[in-house]
Design a protein around this motif. Structure first.
Motif, PDB file in Angstrom:
ATOM      1  N   CYS A 111       0.822  -1.211   0.000  1.00  0.00           N
ATOM      2  CA  CYS A 111       0.000   0.000   0.000  1.00  0.00           C
ATOM      3  C   CYS A 111       0.855   1.259   0.000  1.00  0.00           C
ATOM      4  O   CYS A 111       0.394   2.338   0.376  1.00  0.00           O
ATOM      5  N   THR A 149      -8.761   0.818   5.379  1.00  0.00           N
ATOM      6  CA  THR A 149      -8.778   0.757   3.916  1.00  0.00           C
ATOM      7  C   THR A 149      -8.355   2.106   3.371  1.00  0.00           C
ATOM      8  O   THR A 149      -8.470   3.140   4.028  1.00  0.00           O
ATOM      9  N   CYS A 189      -6.864  -0.710  -1.052  1.00  0.00           N
ATOM     10  CA  CYS A 189      -5.724  -1.122  -0.228  1.00  0.00           C
ATOM     11  C   CYS A 189      -6.191  -1.306   1.215  1.00  0.00           C
ATOM     12  O   CYS A 189      -6.934  -0.488   1.759  1.00  0.00           O
TER      13      CYS A 189
END
Length: 868
Positions: A100, A362, A367
């Motif tokens: 991420c 999130t 991600c």
């Protein structure tokens, strides 16, 4: 001094190392055993050197590494060359471990290992090893000189002055230098080390060293000169990454909030401890890359131990700005409320226990970051301890008094605050400690429980050079016929002086019965700790008491009696049965005239006295009930008083303000305060208040004057109130309504109607209007001239209607027949302006048409002159 060197095969290229490429280094050594010559020790000396992978400077294969050896900063004749002994390796950040990650990041270093052995004579001072080089990478953010900064990597071999026996191998820092550090985000960086000798290590951030100008990796030729790199304020060696970043002294973990994007010199110093004593120092110098990046992640501590109450604070320790949502699960499945979508939560558990709390965050593009933590909830854990002791000659006793509701206390870590040694700690529950000198110590205790709770407590301890004698008083008073006990809260051997009029002169509680004022001195010897103190016993042959002067007070007031005496005890009674506190200055509240009796005691000596308190009533002040009046009216206030002086305020709208019943004529709502005082009884002023509400003036409106024809119905229209009365009643269909109809015949020329308008409180106002009766019949009159000069007189040319109920039109034309003005509203007219332009003087034509109250059409046409 003769020094022997044994070197491995050396292979060095002669390419100068002048480009800026060095990203850090660590110089360390390993004790290999006794040297070939007696009294010598053999060491392997190694330099671990880091090169930025993106540097265009010399390769590590071509690096010239020469180490200078110093005793007390004085250089020994020979230097120690260190050849490259291993192939160059590369370490880099695995950005794939951060799926991420937001932003382009790169952390890559080449690592070179340079090593050789050296035999050094054992000595008292020890040795300092130094590798001076040039140059560090450019654009270093925490230096005032960000370019062309040299490096100096240093380590120390201890001598017998600090390490009397044995030898030492330096610690070696872990090579974990490719951590992801994002600007202004939280991070951790492992600067821990492994020590071959299992010595204790403590870590600190410290100054990095630079080299003298022009060193250019040349072999050292001068004595050691340790020069700090030029830090840029507010950075320094202790805070190379700013005040929000610290190092754990026990683990070497650097953590906190990273500074802005850039490159930063970080230097960590390790202090080595053996047998509780520090004996040498080791260092690592590194340039940390802080990058412009971010990533979605959930970061929770490994464990949350909550031992205060049931409410636990949860928050994501990641500072990621890319998080779009949060989902918490607190692991309390039996509770109705077990989740939250808030970024931070204070969650209250329903019971004690072990819970697994989870967080899922999130971010963009789906991600997800997840983490969990163990939550231990066991409230009712409070550390505590007591200290007993007398002086530094004897051990102090420390006793744990920690309160625990769940589990048991299973560990103790005491720090006795003795700054003369590092051995001032204990893991016992109730330890003792002997101090070497008197001073103030800061004692700390860290306790843990079987449920995982941990807490600490600090106290200050004054370690004295003699016992503190605990006397109950320093100065007291007795009667000449009394005997006094003097208890001392100490243990030991006692001796009292003078040994006169005393029983138990060698005890902790002697009895004294002096006949005159005497100062008794006590000496306490508690296991060799000796101190003295004194008590002065003042002796009176008798006592007297004066209960104070008789007084007068007001009913319900209290008064404090002012007794004069040297007695130590007092007993009070009263003639009214009122309960009085047995103290020297009691507070009493008599409701009737009362006599108070006091008996004063000093041991067996007594004396008595009385005091009389008379009670008188307060003055009476009753202003009466609140009232309301109409604007312009007056009201007589109805005060009830009892006293010698009366005063109403404010007096400006009152007549006879110094009487009980003045006349009030306020122009607005006013609060009048009645004050009554008395010079014959209670001297206090009593006050009361009355509110006089004044209604606003009634704004009566009868309407405008008008004209009518005989027998023409006229609708009158009044306003301003809730009730109306018209007079005279001539021609009116109902004089008690606001809109009566008037019909006047031809016998009336004109009449003035007056209307009285009342509001809801009965207040009223008057207004009138005039009705004129024209007997010529309905008509429309238009003036023959007008002067629109703005003087407020005859400025408009307008029709005057008589008996006309509806104006159909009124029009004005110029002499060419052009329409200048038109209206169908009564009362309006032309101001001599057409399309914003003033029209010239002259004759203008008008025409008007209307219908009378019978429906008959009236038409008039003529001329009028505009005069300017």
């Amino acid at each position: 001094m003769k020094i022997f060197f044994f070197m491995v095969v050396l292979c060095i290229c002669s390419l100068p190392a002048t480009a800026k490429h060095v990203a850090g280094g660590e110089l360390f050594y390993e004790y290999l055993g006794a040297g070939a010559a007696p009294g010598n020790s053999l060491y392997r000396v190694t330099l671990r050197l880091f090169r930025d992978c993106s540097s265009s400077g010399p390769l590590l294969e071509n690096e010239i590494v020469t180490v200078g050896i110093y005793i007390n900063n004085t250089k020994l004749p020979n230097n120690l060359p260190l050849p490259l002994v291993q192939p160059i390796t590369t370490i880099s950040l695995n950005s794939g471990a951060f799926p991420c990650l937001v932003g382009s990041v790169s952390v890559c270093y080449q690592v070179g290992i340079y090593s050789a052995t050296v035999s050094l004579p054992d000595n008292a001072e020890g040795y300092t090893l130094s590798r001076i080089g040039c140059c560090r990478v450019d654009l270093i953010s925490n230096l005032s000189q960000p370019r062309n900064v040299g490096s100096n990597y240093v380590t120390k071999i201890p001598g017998t002055n600090t390490l009397p026996s044995g030898h030492n191998s330096s610690p070696q820092f872990n090579v974990r230098d490719t951590a992801l550090v994002c600007a202004n985000k939280s991070f951790t960086l492992d600067f821990g080390a492994i020590d071959p000798d299992a010595d204790s290590l403590s870590y600190s951030l410290c100054d990095a060293y630079t080299s003298i100008s022009g060193s250019n990796n040349a072999p050292p030729t001068t004595n050691l000169n340790l020069i700090s790199v030029p830090y840029l304020f507010p950075f320094n060696g202790s805070f190379p990454l700013g005040s929000k970043v610290q190092i754990n002294k026990g683990t070497g973990i650097i953590s906190g909030i990273a500074p802005a994007q850039g490159q930063y010199v970080v230097n960590v110093c390790i202090t080595e401890w053996r047998n509780g004593k520090a004996f040498t120092e080791h260092r690592k110098d590194f340039i940390l890359k802080v990058q412009n990046c971010d990533f979605v992640e959930a970061v929770l501590p490994d464990k949350i131990i909550h031992c205060n109450d049931f409410t636990v604070h949860f928050e994501n320790q990641s500072t990621s700005s890319a998080i779009t949502s949060y989902q918490w699960n607190f692991g309390n499945s039996s509770a109705a409320y077990n989740s939250s979508n808030n970024p931070t939560v204070d969650y209250t558990y329903t019971d004690t226990g072990r819970y697994i709390a989870r967080l899922m965050v999130t971010g963009p593009k789906g991600c997800v970051g997840e983490d969990s933590t163990l939550v231990l909830v066991y409230p009712g854990f409070k550390p505590g301890f007591t200290i007993t002791g007398n002086c530094y000659f004897n051990p102090y006793q420390f006793r744990d008094t920690t309160f625990i509701r769940y589990g048991v206390v299973d560990s103790w870590r005491w720090d006795f605050g003795d700054d003369t040694t590092n051995a001032d700690t204990s893991n016992l529950k109730n330890p003792t400690y002997l101090y070497g000198a008197p001073s103030t110590k800061n004692i700390s205790l860290v306790v843990t429980s079987s449920k995982g709770c941990i807490d600490s407590l600090q106290k200050s301890l004054s370690v004295n050079d003699r016992p503190l004698i605990q006397l109950p008083f320093k100065d007291t008073l007795i009667c000449s016929i009394d005997t006094l006990a003097i208890p001392v809260g100490n243990t030991g051997v006692f001796s009292w002086q003078p040994n006169k009029n005393i029983i138990g002169a060698n005890t902790a509680m002697p009895l004294v019965f002096p006949k005159d004022t005497t100062r008794y001195i006590v000496t306490v010897n508690d296991k060799g700790c000796i101190n003295s103190d004194s008590v002065t016993v003042n002796v009176l042959p008798f006592i007297k008491v004066n209960a104070g002067n008789d007084s007068i007070i007001c009913t319900t007031d209290a008064i404090r009696l002012h007794t004069v005496s040297q007695a130590l005890g007092y007993q009070w009674t009263s003639s009214s049965g009122e309960q009085v506190a047995n103290e020297k200055y009691p507070l009493v509240k008599p409701l009737v005239n009362t006599q108070y009796y006091v008996t004063a005691n000093l041991g067996k000596c007594q004396h008595r006295d009385t005091v009389i308190i008379k009670v008188v009533s307060y003055p009476v002040a009753a202003a009466g009930p609140d009232a309301a009046i109409c604007f312009g009216n007056r009201l007589q206030l109805q005060g009830t008083v009892a006293g010698s002086s009366v005063q109403w305020m404010p007096a400006a709208s009152l007549l006879n303000a110094n009487t009980a019943r003045p006349i009030a004529g306020p122009a607005k709502t006013t609060s009048y305060i009645l004050s009554v005082s008395d010079t014959l009884g209670c001297p206090k002023t009593v006050r009361d208040t009355i509110l006089v509400t004044v209604d606003l003036p009634v704004m009566a409106d009868a309407g405008r004057d008008t004209v009518v024809l005989p027998n023409q119905p006229l609708q009158l229209m009044a306003s301003g109130g809730q009730r109306y009365i018209w007079s005279p009643e001539t021609g009116l269909n109902d004089p008690s309504i606001f809109n009566p109809v008037a019909i006047l015949d031809d016998r009336v020329d004109s009449i003035k109607y007056r209307v009285r308008v009342f509001n809801a409180n009965g207040c009223y106002g008057d207004d009138d209007m005039v009705v004129r009766v024209f007997k010529t019949g309905p008509d429309i009159f238009v003036p023959s001239a007008f002067t629109p000069n703005g003087d407020g007189k005859n400025d408009l040319l307008r029709p005057v209607t008589l008996g006309i109920t509806k104006l159909i039109y009124f029009r004005i034309y110029n002499r060419w027949g052009q329409l200048m003005y038109s209206t169908n509203e009564s009362g309006k007219g032309w101001d001599g302006v057409f399309k914003g332009i003033l029209q010239p003087s002259g004759t203008y034509v008008f025409s008007a048409e209307g219908s009378d109250y019978l429906g008959k059409t009236i038409y008039r046409k003529g001329t009028a002159v505009l005069i300017r």
